[in-house]
Design a protein around this motif. Structure first.
Motif, PDB file in Angstrom:
ATOM      1  N   MET A   1       0.819  -1.209   0.000  1.00 47.98           N
ATOM      2  CA  MET A   1       0.000   0.000   0.000  1.00 47.98           C
ATOM      3  C   MET A   1       0.855   1.262   0.000  1.00 47.98           C
ATOM      4  O   MET A   1       0.508   2.237  -0.592  1.00 47.98           O
ATOM      5  N   SER A   2       1.945   1.201   0.700  1.00 45.31           N
ATOM      6  CA  SER A   2       2.825   2.354   0.816  1.00 45.31           C
ATOM      7  C   SER A   2       3.328   2.821  -0.548  1.00 45.31           C
ATOM      8  O   SER A   2       3.453   4.005  -0.788  1.00 45.31           O
ATOM      9  N   ASP A   3       3.633   1.868  -1.453  1.00 44.17           N
ATOM     10  CA  ASP A   3       4.123   2.222  -2.773  1.00 44.17           C
ATOM     11  C   ASP A   3       3.111   3.057  -3.544  1.00 44.17           C
ATOM     12  O   ASP A   3       3.478   4.027  -4.213  1.00 44.17           O
ATOM     13  N   VAL A   4       1.832   2.691  -3.443  1.00 44.76           N
ATOM     14  CA  VAL A   4       0.774   3.440  -4.127  1.00 44.76           C
ATOM     15  C   VAL A   4       0.681   4.845  -3.548  1.00 44.76           C
ATOM     16  O   VAL A   4       0.612   5.829  -4.283  1.00 44.76           O
ATOM     17  N   GLY A   5       0.713   4.950  -2.241  1.00 50.35           N
ATOM     18  CA  GLY A   5       0.650   6.262  -1.599  1.00 50.35           C
ATOM     19  C   GLY A   5       1.867   7.108  -1.918  1.00 50.35           C
ATOM     20  O   GLY A   5       1.754   8.312  -2.174  1.00 50.35           O
ATOM     21  N   ASP A   6       3.037   6.492  -1.914  1.00 46.06           N
ATOM     22  CA  ASP A   6       4.273   7.212  -2.244  1.00 46.06           C
ATOM     23  C   ASP A   6       4.241   7.716  -3.684  1.00 46.06           C
ATOM     24  O   ASP A   6       4.631   8.847  -3.969  1.00 46.06           O
ATOM     25  N   ARG A   7       3.772   6.848  -4.574  1.00 51.07           N
ATOM     26  CA  ARG A   7       3.698   7.228  -5.994  1.00 51.07           C
ATOM     27  C   ARG A   7       2.714   8.374  -6.192  1.00 51.07           C
ATOM     28  O   ARG A   7       2.984   9.315  -6.932  1.00 51.07           O
TER      29      ARG A   7
END
Length: 157
Positions: A1-7
């Motif tokens: 999930m963090s990757d989506v938020g970071d992106r």
């Protein structure tokens, strides 16, 4: 999930940076234009003529997103100021057809006024590898194309 938020955050940061860049370039262009006695539309058209010319006034009006009557005024100002010349188009069937070509007599003045920005951009580019600069150039080309498509969409809609 963090990757989506970071992106998502990174994409928002890019869009915000482009908004800031747009404002800063508009301010730079206004100051640049005042130094050379060029209105914003005049400078935009001169740049388009330099990059795409020789070019016909109708094609230039389309590229610049200007009404043909407005283009006539822009070309008149640029010609009076010694930035461009209009020449008869020998290939045209209509004897009134002309092409517009940039003159280079005033380029030293242009380069002098833009020298600060050119030096600063050299400094910025020096901070990136050749591979990174290729990626940045691709991003900017794609961004410019998205802007052109959006402008075309607004013009037609």
């Amino acid at each position: 999930m963090s990757d989506v938020g970071d992106r998502r955050r990174a994409a928002v940061a890019v869009k915000e940076s482009l908004r800031v860049l747009n404002t800063q370039l508009a301010l730079l262009n206004r100051q640049f234009g005042s130094k050379l006695e060029l209105k914003d539309a005049d400078w935009n058209c001169l740049d388009l003529i330099s990059r795409h010319g020789p070019i016909g006034p109708g094609a230039l009006a389309k590229l610049a997103g200007l009404h043909p009557a407005t283009m006539t005024g822009v070309l008149d100002r640029l010609q009076r100021a010694g930035w461009i010349t209009r020449e008869r188009d020998p290939a045209a069937t209509d004897r009134r057809a002309v092409t517009v070509r940039a003159l280079h007599d005033r380029n030293p003045e242009l380069f002098r006024v833009l020298s600060g920005m050119n030096s600063r951009m050299d400094d910025v580019c020096d901070q990136y590898s050749a591979e990174q600069l290729v990626l940045i150039a691709d991003f900017l080309r794609r961004t410019a194309a998205a802007g052109q498509e959006s402008a075309d969409e607004l013009t037609q809609g």
